[in-house]
Design an enzyme around this catalytic site. Sequence first.
Site, mmCIF file in Angstrom:
data_model
loop_
_atom_site.group_PDB
_atom_site.id
_atom_site.type_symbol
_atom_site.label_atom_id
_atom_site.label_comp_id
_atom_site.label_asym_id
_atom_site.label_seq_id
_atom_site.Cartn_x
_atom_site.Cartn_y
_atom_site.Cartn_z
ATOM 1 C CG HIS A 11 5.384 9.661 36.149
ATOM 2 N ND1 HIS A 11 6.400 9.812 35.232
ATOM 3 C CD2 HIS A 11 4.908 10.905 36.389
ATOM 4 C CE1 HIS A 11 6.544 11.080 34.928
ATOM 5 N NE2 HIS A 11 5.651 11.784 35.619
ATOM 6 C CD GLU A 84 2.826 17.757 36.978
ATOM 7 O OE1 GLU A 84 2.306 18.419 37.903
ATOM 8 O OE2 GLU A 84 3.970 17.279 37.042
#
Length: 208
Positions: A11, A84
């Site tokens: 990202h 994550e």
Amino acid sequence: MTARRLLLVRHGETDFNREGRSQGHLDVPLNLLGMAQAEAIAARLTDADLVRCVSSDLLRARHTAEAVALPRGIPLDLTADLREAHLGVLQSQLIRDWGEVLGQDSDYLARLSSRARPPGGESPLDVRRRVQRFIRQLRTTLAGLPPGDVLIVGHGGSLRALLAVLLNLPPAAGWAFRFDNCALTVVDWRPGDHSQLLSFNDHAHLPG
């Protein structure tokens, strides 16, 4: 299943990235630079033969993936398996302070093993199991699609684990990989055979 080219992208930047804070499962949005990075990777992939985009469902990854997928009308799938690592008590903490937060010495991060799990969080091995489940699901999803590339947008931790699995490497090998914000990594994925790493952490397209 025939070979597919997987395009792995972390990202874009967030304020937590800039400040050196850990994010984990916290839903932190892209900052202005992160949005510019997302547009840059979208421009880089203009000519890519994309048939599918898959992203972590956290905002910073989803918005990065949308910059690529939405203008081209490419289907975008969201999954929590690409999130994550959940960092428990370490989430939102300055990374340099992790040892202090846990009451351990400052070398804690360097000694972090595949089984180490911060209180309330996940271990790297937990994340590896998630991405293994994601790969199994991806094979099913792609089975009926025409040939073409697949964009996968995730996070530093999940992409490290994913690349190690794709290349049939042991869990600890993931720590050797660094994924910069919106850099591009390309894997020639051959399920049941040896996959090949074609390029890694390419950020020539990024602003600045």
